[in-house]
Design a protein around this motif. Structure first.
Motif, PDB file in Angstrom:
ATOM      1  N   ILE A   1      10.267  -0.171 -13.963  1.00 19.67           N
ATOM      2  CA  ILE A   1      11.265  -0.749 -13.062  1.00 19.67           C
ATOM      3  C   ILE A   1      12.099   0.382 -12.475  1.00 19.67           C
ATOM      4  O   ILE A   1      12.822   1.065 -13.205  1.00 19.67           O
ATOM      5  N   GLU A   2      11.957   0.614 -11.181  1.00 18.00           N
ATOM      6  CA  GLU A   2      12.743   1.655 -10.508  1.00 18.00           C
ATOM      7  C   GLU A   2      14.078   1.060 -10.081  1.00 18.00           C
ATOM      8  O   GLU A   2      14.123  -0.043  -9.530  1.00 18.00           O
ATOM      9  N   MET A   3      15.141   1.804 -10.341  1.00 17.38           N
ATOM     10  CA  MET A   3      16.488   1.301 -10.052  1.00 17.38           C
ATOM     11  C   MET A   3      17.315   2.359  -9.350  1.00 17.38           C
ATOM     12  O   MET A   3      17.066   3.555  -9.517  1.00 17.38           O
TER      13      MET A   3
ATOM     14  N   GLY B   1       0.769  -1.244   0.000  1.00 19.29           N
ATOM     15  CA  GLY B   1       0.000   0.000   0.000  1.00 19.29           C
ATOM     16  C   GLY B   1       0.801   1.296   0.000  1.00 19.29           C
ATOM     17  O   GLY B   1       0.213   2.354  -0.113  1.00 19.29           O
ATOM     18  N   GLY B   2       2.135   1.239   0.104  1.00 16.00           N
ATOM     19  CA  GLY B   2       2.914   2.491   0.145  1.00 16.00           C
ATOM     20  C   GLY B   2       3.088   3.096  -1.247  1.00 16.00           C
ATOM     21  O   GLY B   2       3.097   2.383  -2.236  1.00 16.00           O
ATOM     22  N   TYR B   3       3.165   4.415  -1.297  1.00 13.24           N
ATOM     23  CA  TYR B   3       3.510   5.094  -2.555  1.00 13.24           C
ATOM     24  C   TYR B   3       3.999   6.490  -2.212  1.00 13.24           C
ATOM     25  O   TYR B   3       3.684   7.015  -1.138  1.00 13.24           O
TER      26      TYR B   3
ATOM     27  N   GLY C   1       4.201   5.379   4.154  1.00 13.50           N
ATOM     28  CA  GLY C   1       4.356   4.042   4.728  1.00 13.50           C
ATOM     29  C   GLY C   1       5.804   3.607   4.814  1.00 13.50           C
ATOM     30  O   GLY C   1       6.095   2.416   4.768  1.00 13.50           O
ATOM     31  N   GLN C   2       6.728   4.557   4.931  1.00 15.64           N
ATOM     32  CA  GLN C   2       8.132   4.181   5.114  1.00 15.64           C
ATOM     33  C   GLN C   2       8.898   5.262   5.877  1.00 15.64           C
ATOM     34  O   GLN C   2       8.489   6.422   5.873  1.00 15.64           O
ATOM     35  N   VAL C   3       9.965   4.838   6.566  1.00 15.37           N
ATOM     36  CA  VAL C   3      10.865   5.815   7.205  1.00 15.37           C
ATOM     37  C   VAL C   3      12.311   5.430   6.931  1.00 15.37           C
ATOM     38  O   VAL C   3      12.644   4.249   6.825  1.00 15.37           O
TER      39      VAL C   3
ATOM     40  N   ILE D   1      17.842  -3.040  -8.198  1.00 14.32           N
ATOM     41  CA  ILE D   1      16.414  -2.872  -8.497  1.00 14.32           C
ATOM     42  C   ILE D   1      15.712  -2.414  -7.222  1.00 14.32           C
ATOM     43  O   ILE D   1      15.814  -3.063  -6.169  1.00 14.32           O
ATOM     44  N   ASN D   2      14.984  -1.310  -7.308  1.00 13.58           N
ATOM     45  CA  ASN D   2      14.254  -0.806  -6.137  1.00 13.58           C
ATOM     46  C   ASN D   2      12.844  -1.372  -6.094  1.00 13.58           C
ATOM     47  O   ASN D   2      12.490  -2.092  -5.170  1.00 13.58           O
ATOM     48  N   GLU D   3      12.030  -1.049  -7.086  1.00 13.82           N
ATOM     49  CA  GLU D   3      10.691  -1.641  -7.080  1.00 13.82           C
ATOM     50  C   GLU D   3      10.113  -1.750  -8.480  1.00 13.82           C
ATOM     51  O   GLU D   3      10.605  -1.135  -9.417  1.00 13.82           O
TER      52      GLU D   3
HETATM   53  P1  ADP Z   1       7.446   4.311  -3.111  1.00 10.41           P
HETATM   54  O1  ADP Z   1       6.490   3.189  -3.342  1.00 10.41           O
HETATM   55  O2  ADP Z   1       6.962   5.277  -2.094  1.00 10.41           O
HETATM   56  O3  ADP Z   1       7.931   4.936  -4.404  1.00 10.41           O
HETATM   57  P2  ADP Z   1      10.185   3.393  -2.822  1.00 10.41           P
HETATM   58  O4  ADP Z   1      10.609   2.076  -2.299  1.00 10.41           O
HETATM   59  O5  ADP Z   1      10.434   3.644  -4.262  1.00 10.41           O
HETATM   60  O6  ADP Z   1       8.669   3.583  -2.425  1.00 10.41           O
HETATM   61  O7  ADP Z   1      10.906   4.526  -1.964  1.00 10.41           O
HETATM   62  C1  ADP Z   1      10.718   5.911  -2.193  1.00 10.41           C
HETATM   63  C2  ADP Z   1      12.073   6.611  -2.292  1.00 10.41           C
HETATM   64  O8  ADP Z   1      12.822   6.443  -1.062  1.00 10.41           O
HETATM   65  C3  ADP Z   1      12.993   6.054  -3.370  1.00 10.41           C
HETATM   66  O9  ADP Z   1      12.703   6.628  -4.633  1.00 10.41           O
HETATM   67  C4  ADP Z   1      14.367   6.452  -2.817  1.00 10.41           C
HETATM   68  O10 ADP Z   1      14.606   7.827  -3.025  1.00 10.41           O
HETATM   69  C5  ADP Z   1      14.202   6.235  -1.328  1.00 10.41           C
HETATM   70  N1  ADP Z   1      14.565   4.833  -0.981  1.00 10.41           N
HETATM   71  C6  ADP Z   1      13.713   3.824  -0.733  1.00 10.41           C
HETATM   72  N2  ADP Z   1      14.368   2.677  -0.451  1.00 10.41           N
HETATM   73  C7  ADP Z   1      15.687   2.942  -0.524  1.00 10.41           C
HETATM   74  C8  ADP Z   1      16.878   2.167  -0.333  1.00 10.41           C
HETATM   75  N3  ADP Z   1      16.859   0.885   0.014  1.00 10.41           N
HETATM   76  N4  ADP Z   1      18.073   2.808  -0.498  1.00 10.41           N
HETATM   77  C9  ADP Z   1      18.129   4.124  -0.832  1.00 10.41           C
HETATM   78  N5  ADP Z   1      17.030   4.896  -1.031  1.00 10.41           N
HETATM   79  C10 ADP Z   1      15.821   4.333  -0.865  1.00 10.41           C
END
Ligand code: ADP
Ligand code: MG
Length: 372
Positions: A254-256, A151-153, A157-159, A266-268
């Motif tokens: 694909i977010e990187m 559900g995060g975007y 939903g993250q810190v 790969i981020n998400e």
């Molecule tokens: P969202 O679904 O909110 O886009 P993301 O996982 O893409 O969630 O995280 C949002 C932003 O937070 C990323 O674009 C990046 O700037 C930062 N971020 C998230 N996870 C990481 C990570 N593991 N290392 C470095 N930056 C991160």
């Protein structure tokens, strides 16, 4: 049921936001009919398509009506109700299937899939409760990110945890377990690649976009990304390999992270058009929306060409009034407005595409408007 989709057939879209709207524009240009399911009768997609079913996304009756009226069903966001989709899969073509959604809905499942298929991600651990968090934090270490799995975007939903002092911020997130704890990647820049694949397995891949975030919301996308061409080629090849591993149908964002070590992390994954791919409407021979529609209709997949370097800038609620005046100053900028009735802080209201051969100058020009 996978039926061949032809011009004049009907595409049903679950979700009526700006992504659905731009999918509808593209579909209409090729002679398709478009029907959207969204609870808001004034939603962006409803304004530009043939017909809207006004109902909640998980209303099984409404999804059945959509299935009866459409030849193919797609979605514009990942939190689609999987059971509702499953309930109609025998009466309508859903070429994207439900497996991709199942994987990408959940950050742990997504990262586990990537890891098991040999793709590099940040080091991560699954967190099921507070006690788990204490143990896993020892292993992952600072700096790190704690995120809810679902559900995060836009950073919700993250810190980010830099040190012990930040631990007080974890309480709220941990109430929404399961969570994921990720090591912070030491990155040079953030990038993304859009990749589309049709039912037959043919692929179109877009050039790498460099993404600049402000307050964890995408601010600018720059294409081509300012990274070494070897790294860009690797990023695009990785995107293609991920599409194949997922047996993708449709478009995938694909977010990187491009690490300071020049490695690609790969981020998400976003199983839909992505904000960072909007540049393709004006800057490429086919847009990400064209490619998605072609993919789900199982039409051939063209090779993507970047026609000109480009900067895309997001217009959030707080930028709207300033941007309206810019229309009269910046004659060669493309102003998109999604037609949302309510203007809110940080809400995505539109975007601007600027084709340019002088990137530095254009970035400066954007800053000098004082709007962002
Ligand atoms: P969202 O679904 O909110 O886009 P993301 O996982 O893409 O969630 O995280 C949002 C932003 O937070 C990323 O674009 C990046 O700037 C930062 N971020 C998230 N996870 C990481 C990570 N593991 N290392 C470095 N930056 C991160
Ligand atoms: Mg993201």
């Amino acid at each position: 049921m996978n039926k061949r989709i032809e011009q004049g057939d009907t595409i049903g879209i679950i979700g009526g936001g700006q992504l659905g709207q731009m999918l509808a524009f593209s579909a209409k240009a090729t002679g398709m009919k478009v029907i959207v399911l969204d609870p808001d009768p004034t939603c962006p997609t409803g304004q530009v398509c043939d017909c809207q079913i006004v109902a909640p996304y998980d209303d099984v009756n409404a999804i059945q009506q959509l299935a009866a009226e459409a030849d193919v069903i797609t979605y514009e966001f990942e939190n689609v109700d999987l059971d509702a989709l499953d309930a109609v899969k025998d009466v309508v073509s859903i070429p994207q299937g439900t497996e991709l959604l199942r994987i990408t809905k959940d950050r742990i499942r997504e990262k586990t899939f990537l890891k098991e298929h040999g793709f590099q991600t940040a080091k991560f651990a699954a967190i099921n409760n507070e006690h788990d968090f204490q143990i896993k934090l020892e292993k992952v270490g600072f700096p790190c990110y704690l995120k809810t799995c679902e559900g995060g975007y836009d950073g919700k939903g993250q810190v980010r945890l830099n040190n012990e002092d930040d631990l007080k911020q974890t309480k709220e997130i941990l109430q929404h377990c399961p969570c994921i704890l990720e090591k912070a990647v030491d990155f040079k820049c953030e990038c993304s690649v859009m990749v589309g694949r049709n039912v037959d397995g043919d692929i179109s891949v877009f050039p790498v976009s460099e993404n600049i975030h402000r307050n964890q919301i995408l601010h600018e996308s720059i294409v081509p990304a300012r990274i070494p061409s070897k790294v860009a080629v690797h990023a695009e090849e990785t995107a293609v390999a991920i599409a194949q591993a997922l047996d993708l149908c449709g478009i995938l964002g694909i977010e990187m992270f491009i690490g300071n070590d020049d490695q690609v992390y790969i981020n998400e994954l976003a199983p839909r058009p992505h904000n960072s791919g909007h540049y393709s409407i004006e800057a490429c021979n086919f847009s990400q929306f064209d490619i998605h529609n072609r993919a789900i209709c199982n039409w051939p997949m063209p090779q993507i060409k970047l026609l000109q370097p480009v900067v895309m800038v997001n217009v959030l609620g707080q930028h709207v009034s300033g941007v309206r005046n810019l229309i009269f100053e910046k004659l060669d900028w493309h102003f998109h407005d999604y037609g949302k009735s309510e203007v809110r802080l940080n809400r995505k209201m539109g975007h601007i595409t600027i084709l340019t051969n002088q990137l530095d100058q254009t970035l400066k020009e954007i800053d000098q408007t004082g709007i962002w």
